[in-house]
Design a protein around this motif. Sequence first.
Motif, PDB file in Angstrom:
ATOM      1  N   UNK A 164      17.146  -1.670  -3.826  1.00 28.15           N
ATOM      2  CA  UNK A 164      16.153  -2.672  -3.434  1.00 28.15           C
ATOM      3  C   UNK A 164      16.677  -4.076  -3.690  1.00 28.15           C
ATOM      4  N   UNK A 206       0.510 -15.271   4.710  1.00 29.85           N
ATOM      5  CA  UNK A 206       1.228 -14.000   4.627  1.00 29.85           C
ATOM      6  C   UNK A 206       2.096 -13.973   3.375  1.00 29.85           C
ATOM      7  N   UNK A 234       0.132 -13.691   0.169  1.00 28.25           N
ATOM      8  CA  UNK A 234      -0.342 -12.311  -0.005  1.00 28.25           C
ATOM      9  C   UNK A 234       0.769 -11.436  -0.578  1.00 28.25           C
ATOM     10  N   UNK A 243       1.267  -9.623  -4.520  1.00 24.17           N
ATOM     11  CA  UNK A 243       1.468  -8.194  -4.746  1.00 24.17           C
ATOM     12  C   UNK A 243       2.653  -7.931  -5.670  1.00 24.17           C
ATOM     13  N   UNK A 258       6.643  -4.964  -4.581  1.00 29.20           N
ATOM     14  CA  UNK A 258       6.227  -4.744  -3.202  1.00 29.20           C
ATOM     15  C   UNK A 258       7.131  -5.495  -2.232  1.00 29.20           C
ATOM     16  N   UNK A 312      10.230  -3.578  -1.927  1.00 29.92           N
ATOM     17  CA  UNK A 312      10.000  -2.351  -1.164  1.00 29.92           C
ATOM     18  C   UNK A 312       9.954  -2.660   0.330  1.00 29.92           C
ATOM     19  N   UNK A 313       9.300  -3.789   0.669  1.00 31.01           N
ATOM     20  CA  UNK A 313       9.238  -4.190   2.077  1.00 31.01           C
ATOM     21  C   UNK A 313      10.632  -4.503   2.594  1.00 31.01           C
ATOM     22  N   UNK A 372      13.457  -3.299   2.037  1.00 27.12           N
ATOM     23  CA  UNK A 372      14.320  -2.168   2.403  1.00 27.12           C
ATOM     24  C   UNK A 372      14.231  -1.870   3.886  1.00 27.12           C
ATOM     25  N   UNK A 388      12.838  -3.593   6.270  1.00 23.70           N
ATOM     26  CA  UNK A 388      13.082  -4.745   7.149  1.00 23.70           C
ATOM     27  C   UNK A 388      14.569  -4.972   7.339  1.00 23.70           C
ATOM     28  N   UNK A 400       3.763  -7.936   9.412  1.00 26.59           N
ATOM     29  CA  UNK A 400       4.283  -8.148   8.054  1.00 26.59           C
ATOM     30  C   UNK A 400       3.152  -7.946   7.053  1.00 26.59           C
ATOM     31  N   UNK A 401       2.006  -8.519   7.374  1.00 26.78           N
ATOM     32  CA  UNK A 401       0.842  -8.419   6.487  1.00 26.78           C
ATOM     33  C   UNK A 401       0.489  -6.950   6.246  1.00 26.78           C
ATOM     34  N   UNK A 445       2.343  -4.397   6.681  1.00 27.87           N
ATOM     35  CA  UNK A 445       3.442  -3.723   6.002  1.00 27.87           C
ATOM     36  C   UNK A 445       3.387  -3.972   4.497  1.00 27.87           C
ATOM     37  N   UNK A 446       3.147  -5.222   4.121  1.00 29.56           N
ATOM     38  CA  UNK A 446       3.021  -5.516   2.689  1.00 29.56           C
ATOM     39  C   UNK A 446       1.867  -4.712   2.119  1.00 29.56           C
ATOM     40  N   UNK A 447       0.776  -4.708   2.858  1.00 32.10           N
ATOM     41  CA  UNK A 447      -0.400  -3.996   2.366  1.00 32.10           C
ATOM     42  C   UNK A 447      -0.078  -2.523   2.146  1.00 32.10           C
ATOM     43  N   UNK A 453       2.818  -1.188   1.748  1.00 29.25           N
ATOM     44  CA  UNK A 453       3.814  -1.006   0.692  1.00 29.25           C
ATOM     45  C   UNK A 453       3.193  -1.175  -0.682  1.00 29.25           C
ATOM     46  N   UNK A 454       2.089  -1.931  -0.753  1.00 32.81           N
ATOM     47  CA  UNK A 454       1.495  -2.153  -2.073  1.00 32.81           C
ATOM     48  C   UNK A 454       0.521  -1.036  -2.439  1.00 32.81           C
ATOM     49  N   UNK A 466      -0.927   2.647  -3.376  1.00 36.75           N
ATOM     50  CA  UNK A 466      -0.440   3.831  -4.056  1.00 36.75           C
ATOM     51  C   UNK A 466      -1.502   4.900  -3.939  1.00 36.75           C
ATOM     52  N   UNK A 517       3.869   5.753  -4.232  1.00 37.54           N
ATOM     53  CA  UNK A 517       3.804   4.696  -3.217  1.00 37.54           C
ATOM     54  C   UNK A 517       3.398   5.284  -1.866  1.00 37.54           C
ATOM     55  N   UNK A 561       9.628   5.716   3.001  1.00 41.13           N
ATOM     56  CA  UNK A 561      10.238   4.657   3.796  1.00 41.13           C
ATOM     57  C   UNK A 561      10.282   3.351   3.017  1.00 41.13           C
ATOM     58  N   UNK A 562       9.262   3.047   2.308  1.00 38.82           N
ATOM     59  CA  UNK A 562       9.288   1.892   1.415  1.00 38.82           C
ATOM     60  C   UNK A 562       8.587   2.302   0.125  1.00 38.82           C
ATOM     61  N   UNK A 563       9.271   2.577  -0.935  1.00 39.12           N
ATOM     62  CA  UNK A 563      10.716   2.549  -1.108  1.00 39.12           C
ATOM     63  C   UNK A 563      11.397   3.693  -0.369  1.00 39.12           C
TER      64      UNK A 563
END
Lengths: 366, 386, 524
Positions: free
Chosen positions: A12, A127, A130, A134, A138, A141-142, A144, A146, C451-452, C454-456, C458-459, C461, C466, C471-473
């Motif tokens: 990561x 964005x 946000x 997190x 996070x 993790x994103x 990776x 991308x 992106x938004x 995706x972050x959501x 990824x955050x 659980x 996760x 995929x992420x992680x």
Amino acid sequence: MKLEKGKIDGRQLMTLMAGFLFGSAVLIYPGQWAGNESWIAIWGGFVEGCILLLVYIALMSRFPGKNFVEIVKEVYGRFLGNLVALFFLAYLFHLGSLVGTNYHDFIKLTMLVQTPSSVILLFNSLVIVYAVRKGIEVIARCSEGMVVLLCVFYVIIFLMSCSQIEWTNFLPFFSAPLAKVLWATQMTGSFPYGEVVAFLMIFPAVNNLKEIQKRSLKALLLATLIFSIGSVQTIGVLGDTARLYVYPGFQSGRLINIANVFTRLEIVIGVNFLLMGFLKMSVLLYTTVLGIAQVFNLKSYKPLVLPVGFLMGLAALINFSTVSENIEFNNLVYPIYVLPFQLIIPLITLVVALVRKLPRNGGDSI
Amino acid sequence: MRKGWMVLAVLVCLLAGGCWDRQELDELALAFAAGLDYDMEQKQVKLITQVIRPGQMKSAESGGGSTGQGGQKASFILESQGKTVFEAVRKASFQISRRVNWTHNMVIIFGKGAVKAGVDKFLDFFVRDPEPRPHQHILVADGRMEEIFKFRPNLEKASAQTLEGMMKNAVMTSEIYPVTLQEFVNDLMSYSKAATAPVVAVIGEGKDQKLQLVGTAVFKREKCVGKIDPKETRGMLWVIGKVKSGIFSVPSKDYGEVGIEIIQASSKIQPKLDGKELTVRVDVKAICNIGEQQGGEDVSKPEKLFRFQKKLESEIKKEIEKAIKRSREMKADIFGIGEAFHRKYPKQWKSLEPEWEQHFPKVKFSLNVKAKLELIGESLRPLHAY
Amino acid sequence: MIRYLAKLFNALAKRQRSPVKQSSVTKLDSGLTHNLKHIMDELGNGSDVVNRQFLIGRSAPVLAGVIFIDGLVDQEMINDNILQPLLRIELERPVDLDVLEKSFLAVGGLKRVETMETLVEGVLTGDTALLIDGQPSALLLSTKKWEQRGISEPDTEVIVKGARDGFTETLRTNTALLRRRIEHPALRFDTMKIGKKTRTEICVAYIQGVAEDKLVEEVKKRLRRIDTAGILSTESIDQFIDDAPFSPFATVGYTERPDVCAAKLMEGRVAIIVDGTPVVHTVPFLFWESFQSPDDYNFRLFYANTMRWIRYLAFFTSVLLPGVYVALSSYHQELIPTNLLISMAAATEGTPFPAVVEALGMGVVFEILREAGIRLPRPVGQAVSIVGALVIGEATVTAGLVGAPVVIVVALTAIASFLVPSQVESAAFLRVVFTCLAGVFGALGIINGLIFVYIHLASLRSFGVPFLAPVAPIVPADLKDVAVRVPIWMMWTRPKSIDSPDRIRQAMRIRPEVPEEGHDDDRS
């Protein structure tokens, strides 16, 4: 007291750093100023980046588990340390806003001409805020997915534009004057390679020190490869006209035409830039707020994220009055401006730490 | 939860704020072709824009240049003037109810005035503005430009589409060299190389009108210095290695002609600097196919083919020599020989470049043409009983 | 963080629950009439409660009584196995429960109870209470039997190849279906009752040694926290134990198929079976599970993989297509091929609304039609779809109210969304968001929105795992069932992201092997 409990693993870190390096560089890719010799500048910048990275890692390994703000506090004492830290954080903040400016310029020039800048930056900041709220885990993790996506996109775009590449565009080799190439190398060294100095704030989130060294170098190498591909594509396709455009990479994407089916692929390059710009800005916002929270001994950095994020957007708005000012700044001022932050402060900190034989309590590095 | 409300409030503001750059499809006037001319006396850019009516483009009845439903044609033209191209573009929008959109413009045509005044000042808009794309073709008009724009094609609905199609078909003969905006600008930016653009004209009167590409205009830097005919154009393309396909007629031994098709061709330019002497060795390789035969020669014999090959080689050589002769007359480096010298002798080039116009006509060409007849089509013998 | 919160909530919940536990316990009296009266009072003298009194023994008859609830018990069984033996007892001396239990009652499940509460509870679940005068304890006889739906194929998860059975509303049937698939003693069913009024039986199913102990504990902890009057469906359980209640994405999975449930258990997941619904929940639930169908494992490799990717494509289509359409048609005309643009422009000529309004409006119309089609009786539902397709679709276009492309886009979106049933809810929500964003910012809106999201994602659980793993992680070992579905014999480990203590699922070298040709000769 640890402000950040999130842990990231080696891979990561690699993708996060690579994404950070891609940042705005996938669009205004490094060395484009040197024209045909840009690939020399890119690899020169890579060497410079590696040297800088070794300095950072040497500093890190003396203070395992501590980030830059904590290190300078220990090295220079409380007052002076905080001062240095704030100075450093100001750079990270400014860098974040510069990326924001690039991001906004790109959108204004290519997509949304009439949309107010403030709205674009506000939307963008939302964005990023946000993501930073997190936490680093996070974001990493994103990164990776991308970064994998970006590399795939890049290779595909490159393969598609292969038929358009005029290999004679690269001739003659070494035609630019040495001074120009050296300056271009320093430009690439400072943008994007030297900017990994921000990771001095993130390294402690990785458990393994050896891993940091290995993965960071890999990230630098990955970024360099992608930049090289990009530069070969741009010069090969555009030739002399590469000097004509603000975003040559974007323009070279526009020229792809395979059987009239795969056309208009510049949007992919645009998407790459938006993704990586997001990653870079998130990392910079995160490091900034984390540092501020540590300087002022706050319990959490989360309340800072929103205000600092919007301030960053605001700074991006007022950085330059015109686009050409931005380009001029990048070409002439930035390579010198960053020296204290990317080289001098970390180096002096390292030297002082060595002289003062810090850390006192047996520097048991892992 | 408070956080959520804040985000919601911001989003609502954004949504309510409006859509600044929105352009609905039915608010657009799509431009397909731009014609640029220059009035020297009044110092005015004259712009002709071909705008399409999507409804008519789609309706079946309006084919063949006839009028569609409601008597409307599928395309119409706007004429406007301005000090700059951009001004003229905006003024064109002023004449109709919609905004002219340049994202799908196909061709840019220069009129007589424009090529005399220098085309660079007209092209900047098309490079700088985000709307026009770099794939537009550049053309030069011979005769009155309005005729090209008003021309009603048989298959397509607008003349721009016809021109675009003709550009694509250029590979069939290789007698026309289509250039895109990107390539044209690339050549314009080179000091030594002469840019070229196909010349288009409307030939005939009334019902018998047809669009035709009549040759290639040669630009020295931004100004047009002359025109070369289709055969000379192919001569140029042989040298720069852009011949894709094409037809040759070689006289047969007994009577009639043999039609030979070029399948593949390549070239290599090797400059050589010997003191003051500039020589260029051009190697051209062509792979051909017999496409048609009028005479009675039996081509199944290899020695006959070799004879054709020799003939072919000298024909190609003749074409190239004609093109070289024309380019020397115009002192225009249409082959990019200068660039080749630049690549090979970057140091000496610095002194050559400023006077390239003088040097170029003196460059000695040594031509090496290798033609190869690989295929003879699907028949073995001529259509003769004997 | 989540663990900490869970702990905190748990502590709070315990404090709240403690008074409930201390509720008074009434011991059974030795007088039969008193006991019976008490029970009948407790049950409110309900019309479905049957109270039958009779005498045991000939010489010294003792008064006895049975109480059960009509409709929940097997009447025949009570008559033949309980009442008949008891009425025919020939013993002279007074009987005691031990003797009855051992010699006379031909009932499988039998329990001695001392308190009134357990007795009432047992009667309410369908047991029969046997009380005998002079005894301070009673017997609960298991006589459960009620009308129930047969095992049938679930309508929501139809598959082409594979088992046709589905869970039913009865907990026991469901556990039996699982037991039949996993015949190993390590399969555990831990039950608990939730809901002060409904007293719903909830069963936590897992395979000991395969499911992580911590995970099982966490599930039970979250279930115990639920302090509510009633659980009527599993869905409400899901909302009580969800990790991210405000997310459009569910972090608890559901299935109506025992084979799917068994597969999930085998991967180290935990299932929550609730009495009264045929929907079984499995946790942890990861995003990519939505795209896995049992058919994927039953079909040939290449077809199964193609279908898996079609499903990914369909999900993206169902979320993004209207947004992309809006962005392209009203912001980025340069990205549309010329001929397509002409067609689109010709089709939208003269329509009164901007593309974003058209897309949102037609989206709403579609949702209305869909809802009507589901709720209405089937024959009427068909009429609705005809009206929807013909009248609304055709007429609006011919009347020039909306452009034909929008109708195509919305129709395609709608069909695509049905390919991934478990993400229908999230897709419907995100679609609207993306359309709005595209309407304001064009492609920038879509990308930032992605992106938004995706972050959501990824955050998120799900029970500590996760949500977007692997995929992420990135968990390379687990991509074997996400990026592609590798042959079953290659899936020799359990998913790493679920962190099962028993990682190895099967032997490594079990690739099918064809015998050498020489063997054919031997056989012939």
